[in-house]
Design a protein around this motif. Sequence first.
Motif, short mmCIF file in Angstrom:
data_model
loop_
_atom_site.label_atom_id
_atom_site.label_comp_id
_atom_site.label_asym_id
_atom_site.label_seq_id
_atom_site.Cartn_x
_atom_site.Cartn_y
_atom_site.Cartn_z
N LEU A 73 36.86 30.12 77.97
CA LEU A 73 36.41 30.25 76.70
C LEU A 73 35.22 31.14 76.78
CD1 LEU A 73 36.93 26.82 74.79
CD2 LEU A 73 38.39 28.96 74.98
N CYS A 98 42.80 25.24 78.07
CA CYS A 98 42.46 23.98 77.02
C CYS A 98 43.35 23.07 76.86
CB CYS A 98 42.09 24.60 75.58
SG CYS A 98 40.44 25.58 75.48
N HIS A 106 40.06 23.30 70.47
CA HIS A 106 39.75 24.70 70.81
C HIS A 106 41.06 25.55 70.86
CE1 HIS A 106 35.71 24.07 71.77
NE2 HIS A 106 35.92 23.08 72.52
#
Length: 120
Positions: A73, A98, A106
Amino acid sequence: PMALLLLDVAMTRRLSLPTVTFSAAVSACEKGRQWEEGLQILEKAKASTDLDMITYNAAISAAEKGQQWRHSLALLNEARGKSLQPEAVAYSTSISSCEQEGQWQHMLTLLEEMVDLKMQ
């Protein structure tokens, strides 16, 4: 690996290396499941060249293989912050990262961004 040693020597000598060299090195680390080394190369490369989305994709993939969703991320956000335009591959790799770690919120956020950007 010898290739990474040679890359390190070239960087130490401040040789001008094309971005594709860094992309290939990070990708090799990803394939060898050496995500930490791949991210170290990325950090060193930032000091010597403007990176492209291909290099970031390789780093995001390396982080994903290492089950490092936070790094995935962060790299996606960093690429966007440099005015690069991540494509579906960067998003889907980050989503996979994720998913592996159960980070559903997320994942949903990334999917919403993809829809907003009209990615397929």
